[in-house]
Design a protein around this motif. Structure first.
Motif, PDB file in Angstrom:
ATOM      1  N   SER A 100      42.162  83.476  58.189  1.00 61.10           N
ATOM      2  CA  SER A 100      41.302  82.882  57.157  1.00 61.10           C
ATOM      3  C   SER A 100      39.852  83.064  57.576  1.00 61.10           C
ATOM      4  O   SER A 100      39.537  83.164  58.760  1.00 61.10           O
ATOM      5  CB  SER A 100      41.609  81.388  56.979  1.00 61.10           C
ATOM      6  OG  SER A 100      41.358  80.699  58.181  1.00 61.10           O
ATOM      7  N   SER A 101      38.985  83.148  56.582  1.00 58.74           N
ATOM      8  CA  SER A 101      37.563  83.284  56.883  1.00 58.74           C
ATOM      9  C   SER A 101      37.041  81.991  57.493  1.00 58.74           C
ATOM     10  O   SER A 101      37.592  80.916  57.263  1.00 58.74           O
ATOM     11  CB  SER A 101      36.776  83.621  55.609  1.00 58.74           C
ATOM     12  OG  SER A 101      36.876  82.555  54.688  1.00 58.74           O
ATOM     13  N   LYS A 102      35.980  82.101  58.279  1.00 60.00           N
ATOM     14  CA  LYS A 102      35.405  80.937  58.943  1.00 60.00           C
ATOM     15  C   LYS A 102      33.923  80.841  58.622  1.00 60.00           C
ATOM     16  O   LYS A 102      33.226  81.850  58.552  1.00 60.00           O
ATOM     17  CB  LYS A 102      35.596  81.021  60.462  1.00 60.00           C
ATOM     18  CG  LYS A 102      37.018  80.710  60.926  1.00 60.00           C
ATOM     19  CD  LYS A 102      37.093  80.721  62.441  1.00 60.00           C
ATOM     20  CE  LYS A 102      38.448  80.246  62.933  1.00 60.00           C
ATOM     21  NZ  LYS A 102      38.649  78.820  62.685  1.00 60.00           N
ATOM     22  N   ARG A 145      14.351  72.426  61.382  1.00 62.37           N
ATOM     23  CA  ARG A 145      13.217  72.664  62.265  1.00 62.37           C
ATOM     24  C   ARG A 145      13.447  73.891  63.144  1.00 62.37           C
ATOM     25  O   ARG A 145      12.501  74.443  63.706  1.00 62.37           O
ATOM     26  CB  ARG A 145      12.940  71.438  63.126  1.00 62.37           C
ATOM     27  CG  ARG A 145      14.002  71.062  64.153  1.00 62.37           C
ATOM     28  CD  ARG A 145      13.712  69.677  64.740  1.00 62.37           C
ATOM     29  NE  ARG A 145      14.634  69.280  65.783  1.00 62.37           N
ATOM     30  CZ  ARG A 145      14.370  69.343  67.082  1.00 62.37           C
ATOM     31  NH1 ARG A 145      13.216  69.843  67.485  1.00 62.37           N
ATOM     32  NH2 ARG A 145      15.239  68.945  67.979  1.00 62.37           N
ATOM     33  N   PHE A 146      14.702  74.329  63.259  1.00 61.06           N
ATOM     34  CA  PHE A 146      15.024  75.550  63.980  1.00 61.06           C
ATOM     35  C   PHE A 146      15.362  76.656  62.977  1.00 61.06           C
ATOM     36  O   PHE A 146      15.376  76.434  61.760  1.00 61.06           O
ATOM     37  CB  PHE A 146      16.206  75.321  64.923  1.00 61.06           C
ATOM     38  CG  PHE A 146      15.938  74.309  65.998  1.00 61.06           C
ATOM     39  CD1 PHE A 146      16.900  73.401  66.371  1.00 61.06           C
ATOM     40  CD2 PHE A 146      14.703  74.269  66.642  1.00 61.06           C
ATOM     41  CE1 PHE A 146      16.659  72.457  67.369  1.00 61.06           C
ATOM     42  CE2 PHE A 146      14.453  73.348  67.641  1.00 61.06           C
ATOM     43  CZ  PHE A 146      15.435  72.433  67.996  1.00 61.06           C
ATOM     44  N   PHE A 147      15.657  77.844  63.468  1.00 62.19           N
ATOM     45  CA  PHE A 147      16.032  78.957  62.609  1.00 62.19           C
ATOM     46  C   PHE A 147      17.557  79.045  62.583  1.00 62.19           C
ATOM     47  O   PHE A 147      18.191  79.282  63.603  1.00 62.19           O
ATOM     48  CB  PHE A 147      15.414  80.255  63.112  1.00 62.19           C
ATOM     49  CG  PHE A 147      13.907  80.190  63.213  1.00 62.19           C
ATOM     50  CD1 PHE A 147      13.278  80.310  64.425  1.00 62.19           C
ATOM     51  CD2 PHE A 147      13.135  79.974  62.077  1.00 62.19           C
ATOM     52  CE1 PHE A 147      11.900  80.229  64.526  1.00 62.19           C
ATOM     53  CE2 PHE A 147      11.757  79.894  62.160  1.00 62.19           C
ATOM     54  CZ  PHE A 147      11.130  80.018  63.397  1.00 62.19           C
ATOM     55  N   VAL A 148      18.123  78.827  61.416  1.00 60.05           N
ATOM     56  CA  VAL A 148      19.568  78.673  61.261  1.00 60.05           C
ATOM     57  C   VAL A 148      20.072  79.711  60.263  1.00 60.05           C
ATOM     58  O   VAL A 148      19.505  79.875  59.176  1.00 60.05           O
ATOM     59  CB  VAL A 148      19.917  77.250  60.774  1.00 60.05           C
ATOM     60  CG1 VAL A 148      21.416  77.089  60.655  1.00 60.05           C
ATOM     61  CG2 VAL A 148      19.338  76.215  61.733  1.00 60.05           C
ATOM     62  N   PHE A 149      21.165  80.419  60.629  1.00 58.54           N
ATOM     63  CA  PHE A 149      21.713  81.482  59.790  1.00 58.54           C
ATOM     64  C   PHE A 149      23.197  81.203  59.553  1.00 58.54           C
ATOM     65  O   PHE A 149      24.043  81.533  60.384  1.00 58.54           O
ATOM     66  CB  PHE A 149      21.548  82.848  60.461  1.00 58.54           C
ATOM     67  CG  PHE A 149      20.132  83.166  60.865  1.00 58.54           C
ATOM     68  CD1 PHE A 149      19.679  82.853  62.132  1.00 58.54           C
ATOM     69  CD2 PHE A 149      19.258  83.752  59.964  1.00 58.54           C
ATOM     70  CE1 PHE A 149      18.382  83.133  62.507  1.00 58.54           C
ATOM     71  CE2 PHE A 149      17.959  84.040  60.333  1.00 58.54           C
ATOM     72  CZ  PHE A 149      17.516  83.722  61.609  1.00 58.54           C
ATOM     73  N   PRO A 150      23.538  80.581  58.414  1.00 58.34           N
ATOM     74  CA  PRO A 150      24.954  80.341  58.102  1.00 58.34           C
ATOM     75  C   PRO A 150      25.619  81.619  57.576  1.00 58.34           C
ATOM     76  O   PRO A 150      25.047  82.353  56.776  1.00 58.34           O
ATOM     77  CB  PRO A 150      24.894  79.264  57.008  1.00 58.34           C
ATOM     78  CG  PRO A 150      23.543  79.421  56.392  1.00 58.34           C
ATOM     79  CD  PRO A 150      22.632  79.999  57.431  1.00 58.34           C
ATOM     80  N   ILE A 151      26.833  81.893  58.056  1.00 60.90           N
ATOM     81  CA  ILE A 151      27.544  83.118  57.692  1.00 60.90           C
ATOM     82  C   ILE A 151      29.013  82.783  57.449  1.00 60.90           C
ATOM     83  O   ILE A 151      29.613  81.991  58.185  1.00 60.90           O
ATOM     84  CB  ILE A 151      27.432  84.172  58.818  1.00 60.90           C
ATOM     85  CG1 ILE A 151      26.057  84.804  58.823  1.00 60.90           C
ATOM     86  CG2 ILE A 151      28.468  85.270  58.650  1.00 60.90           C
ATOM     87  CD1 ILE A 151      25.744  85.670  57.627  1.00 60.90           C
ATOM     88  N   SER A 152      29.584  83.416  56.424  1.00 61.29           N
ATOM     89  CA  SER A 152      31.026  83.336  56.203  1.00 61.29           C
ATOM     90  C   SER A 152      31.652  84.566  56.868  1.00 61.29           C
ATOM     91  O   SER A 152      31.442  85.696  56.429  1.00 61.29           O
ATOM     92  CB  SER A 152      31.345  83.310  54.703  1.00 61.29           C
ATOM     93  OG  SER A 152      32.724  83.265  54.504  1.00 61.29           O
ATOM     94  N   PHE A 153      32.405  84.336  57.938  1.00 55.43           N
ATOM     95  CA  PHE A 153      32.977  85.431  58.731  1.00 55.43           C
ATOM     96  C   PHE A 153      34.363  85.752  58.156  1.00 55.43           C
ATOM     97  O   PHE A 153      35.254  84.923  58.169  1.00 55.43           O
ATOM     98  CB  PHE A 153      33.091  85.003  60.193  1.00 55.43           C
ATOM     99  CG  PHE A 153      33.133  86.149  61.165  1.00 55.43           C
ATOM    100  CD1 PHE A 153      34.175  87.062  61.156  1.00 55.43           C
ATOM    101  CD2 PHE A 153      32.124  86.321  62.097  1.00 55.43           C
ATOM    102  CE1 PHE A 153      34.210  88.106  62.040  1.00 55.43           C
ATOM    103  CE2 PHE A 153      32.144  87.361  62.998  1.00 55.43           C
ATOM    104  CZ  PHE A 153      33.204  88.268  62.965  1.00 55.43           C
ATOM    105  N   PRO A 154      34.569  86.994  57.634  1.00 54.05           N
ATOM    106  CA  PRO A 154      35.857  87.341  57.013  1.00 54.05           C
ATOM    107  C   PRO A 154      37.020  87.209  57.990  1.00 54.05           C
ATOM    108  O   PRO A 154      36.861  87.312  59.212  1.00 54.05           O
ATOM    109  CB  PRO A 154      35.654  88.789  56.572  1.00 54.05           C
ATOM    110  CG  PRO A 154      34.178  88.981  56.512  1.00 54.05           C
ATOM    111  CD  PRO A 154      33.615  88.097  57.574  1.00 54.05           C
ATOM    112  N   GLU A 155      38.217  86.987  57.427  1.00 56.02           N
ATOM    113  CA  GLU A 155      39.403  86.833  58.240  1.00 56.02           C
ATOM    114  C   GLU A 155      39.797  88.148  58.916  1.00 56.02           C
ATOM    115  O   GLU A 155      39.575  89.227  58.378  1.00 56.02           O
ATOM    116  CB  GLU A 155      40.569  86.321  57.375  1.00 56.02           C
ATOM    117  CG  GLU A 155      41.076  87.304  56.329  1.00 56.02           C
ATOM    118  CD  GLU A 155      40.244  87.220  55.052  1.00 56.02           C
ATOM    119  OE1 GLU A 155      39.163  86.592  55.083  1.00 56.02           O
ATOM    120  OE2 GLU A 155      40.664  87.817  54.053  1.00 56.02           O
ATOM    121  N   ASN A 156      40.364  88.023  60.112  1.00 60.70           N
ATOM    122  CA  ASN A 156      40.941  89.146  60.854  1.00 60.70           C
ATOM    123  C   ASN A 156      40.007  90.356  60.878  1.00 60.70           C
ATOM    124  O   ASN A 156      40.377  91.458  60.483  1.00 60.70           O
ATOM    125  CB  ASN A 156      42.299  89.522  60.232  1.00 60.70           C
ATOM    126  CG  ASN A 156      43.114  90.398  61.168  1.00 60.70           C
ATOM    127  OD1 ASN A 156      42.909  90.373  62.383  1.00 60.70           O
ATOM    128  ND2 ASN A 156      44.015  91.180  60.617  1.00 60.70           N
TER     129      ASN A 156
END
Length: 675
Positions: A100-102, A145-156
């Motif tokens: 599953s993606s994370k 206040r920090f540099f934040v990069f949210p990512i959806s990481f594909p499964e497998n």
């Protein structure tokens, strides 16, 4: 068309092979390792230094430059490239072996980077996110206040992450990988810690400003200036100012920290000369203090004119000036000045923290949580100790005053009778005022009780039992029950920070905002979002926060939809277990545009639901022991055979026995429902 498909296939194949080749060379991080705690990535990152500042992403992923990425010595937490004119490219390989993606989040916890571009590359796509303080706060993917990069990481799948860094400030890169939900909770805790620090600074400044107006002693006013400027310096240093004060000013992000440090040192030198009376005690050394004040005025002007040329000189001057202040404190201590002992100890904390920060910026110390947050800890200790110094000065003034009063005692005895009469008159006035306040509080109590009144028909249909017990006449808890439509009911419970009159006024604000929207046929999460926006628009100046929870109970479908803004978890008691309805978002009043998640839970006939405020379990006895949530959950399970009234009465009696005569510290509200 066949030719086009072939070209696409070859492009994907080449990209996949390139990714596989790099993965073979790099140490690959499995992102599942960040599910429970953040990962520091520096030991797995390879670095390419571009001294020409000409390379782009297409260049550095080409075979020519891929092999030029090298392992660079660093601390566990961060890279430290100090002040550099180069552009740095960083590369790290990751994999997601699950099916599953994370949702993961990359965090660079150092706010003074001008350009910080993020690239996420896997065989299917390349995603770029631009950040750094040159990008306005509202345009960043995650406002922090920090540099934040949210990512959806594909499964497998495998992927490679690149960072491009360029900044005229010192380049420090504490890079972490977080589970997104874990980081969201960490962000809330971080804001609470920052609020505590700046709350202490504000309280210190306000209290000593009050003393200045009473005592007319300029040292208290100088202390207020030192505390205020130090707070601004810390806010600039740790990114709070970028998040809240100047969201659209890269210039301030680049220059503000060192400018504010110069201001702090100037004010500290002036404060030191006045507090320790150096002009009379050590006149020759005092002249050098004046010269350093002039230097700290002149160098920032040159620094603004030519940043890159003067930055290291300015940072070095900060260290020299701080060392000089420490030396003056030592000299005055040898002169046996009582207040100099406090001053020396106070500034020693700040001096040590400043030295750590300066050596880290110049690249002589590693970048980690201690060297980054050191100035904040040091300034908090310095603030408290200087307050003790001024308190000691105040006591000295009081003792001198008492001596003077003793000398004129005979003349004052003559006026004792008149003074006693005035005291009696003022006591009478105070008692009259106190009685008026008691009457007002009684009326306020009745008004609040009426605002919490629930329709008896709704109580009967929902088998509802509730108790509301404020600490004083009025409190900061609020709840409401309304009928949305046949068989569907909506419950709101909230808890404003603090208690007493101030918190009670907040509950009136809650009622005024909630009543117009409570019957909207919207899910609880959306109602909470609307409520937060209205609260921020109308009452942000009150500097108050509150927790809240909205539950929609459908008796026919036997399900509960809910959303919680930092509120304690409600408890659903079933036959053999309990289920917790946990938090789904931040507290109301922290910031605008907060998104709240929504959850749903099913129930069966015979289940019980308890909704309450934290006053139910945050009760401390004389041994400073807390009643606690686990004790509360156990009580709900062990009293399953009692009626709802019996359970609530048993809970209140248990709390009373636990406190053993100790007063409750917070308002208490509990609602129980037989479903």
């Amino acid at each position: 068309m066949n030719l086009i498909h072939k070209k696409r296939f070859l492009f994907v194949l080449v990209l996949f092979l390139a990714t596989s080749q790099i993965d073979a060379e790099d140490s690959v991080i499995d992102i599942k390792d960040c599910d429970f705690s953040p990962l520091y990535l520096t030991n797995s990152i390879l670095v390419l230094e571009d001294k020409t500042n000409q390379l782009n992403f297409e260049d550095i992923v080409s075979p020519k430059y891929e092999s030029q990425f090298l392992k660079v010595k660093s601390s566990k937490e961060a890279f430290n490239f100090s002040y550099s004119n180069s552009t740095y490219w960083l590369r790290v390989s990751l994999e997601n072996q699950s099916f599953s993606s994370k949702e993961v989040t990359f965090v660079v916890s150092y706010p003074r980077l001008k350009t910080l571009d993020f690239y996420f590359r896997n065989p299917k796509k390349i995603k770029k996110i631009s950040s750094g303080y040159s990008v306005p706060m509202l345009n960043r993917p995650y406002q922090s206040r920090f540099f934040v990069f949210p990512i959806s990481f594909p499964e497998n799948s495998n992927a490679i992450v690149y960072f491009k860094v360029k900044s005229p400030n010192s380049i420090n890169l504490p890079i972490q990988l977080w589970n997104k939900d874990l980081y969201d909770r960490h962000e809330i805790n971080d804001h609470v810690i920052q609020a505590i620090y700046f709350g202490i600074a504000f309280a210190m400044a306000l209290f000593n400003l009050f003393l200045f107006f009473i005592l007319k002693d300029k040292n208290y006013f100088l202390y207020v200036l030192v505390v205020t400027s130090t707070a601004f310096t810390i806010a600039s240093h740790n990114g709070i100012a970028s998040e809240y004060l100047w969201k659209f000013s890269p210039w301030m992000d680049q220059y503000s920290v060192n400018l504010f440090i110069s201001v702090v040192l100037i004010l500290f030198l002036i404060f030191m000369r006045s507090l320790l009376n150096t002009k009379q005690i050590i006149p020759k050394l005092d002249r050098l203090s004046i010269i350093l004040i002039l230097i700290q005025i002149g160098l920032p002007i040159l620094y603004i004119y030519s940043f890159e040329f003067w930055i290291k000189t300015l940072v070095f001057s900060h260290t020299i000036t701080s060392l000089w202040i420490l030396i003056i404190g030592i000299v005055c201590s040898f002169q046996r000045q009582r207040i100099a002992y406090f001053f020396l100890l106070a500034f020693a904390f700040l001096f040590f923290a400043l030295i750590l920060s300066t050596l880290r910026a110049l690249g002589y110390l590693p970048t980690n949580s201690f060297t980054i947050d050191g100035p904040q800890y040091g300034s908090a200790a310095e603030m408290m100790l200087l307050a003790f110094a001024l308190a000691d000065r105040y006591h000295t003034i009081i003792r001198e005053k008492e001596t003077a009063e003793e000398q004129v005692k005979l003349s004052l005895e003559k006026s004792n009778f008149d003074l006693e009469e005035k005291v009696k008159e003022r006591t009478f006035t105070l008692n009259r005022t106190l009685n008026a306040m008691k009457r007002d509080l009684f009326v306020a109590k009745k008004i609040q009780e009426n605002s919490l009144a629930i329709d008896s028909n709704l109580i009967k249909k929902l088998n509802l039992v509730y108790r509301y017990l404020p600490v004083s006449e009025v409190g900061g808890d609020f709840f409401d029950l309304s009928l949305l439509k046949d068989s569907k009911y909506r419950i709101l419970i909230s808890d404003a920070t603090g208690h007493g009159v101030h918190a009670a006024m907040i509950t009136m604000a809650i009622k005024g905002l909630y009543d117009p929207i409570k019957n909207f046929e919207l899910p609880p999460a959306k109602v909470l979002e609307i409520f937060n926006e209205e609260f921020m628009d109308n009452f942000v100046s009150l500097n108050s926060l509150l927790t809240a929870m909205i539950l929609d109970i459908d008796l026919i479908e036997k399900k509960i939809q809910y959303a919680s803004a930092g509120h304690p978890a409600a408890v659903l008691v079933q036959k053999e277990k309990i289920q917790l309805l946990s938090k789904t978002g931040r507290m109301i009043g922290l910031k605008k545009q907060i998104h709240y998640e929504q959850s749903e839970i099913n129930f069966e006939k015979g289940d019980r639901l308890f909704v309450f405020t934290d006053g139910v379990f945050e009760a401390f006895n004389s041994k400073d022991e807390e009643f606690g949530e686990e004790s509360l959950y156990h009580l709900f399970q062990s009293t399953r055979a009692l009626s709802l009234d019996g359970v609530v009465d048993h809970l209140l009696k248990t709390l009373q026995n636990f406190l053993n005569g100790q007063d409750r510290q917070d308002d208490l509200t509990i609602l129980g429902l037989d479903l």
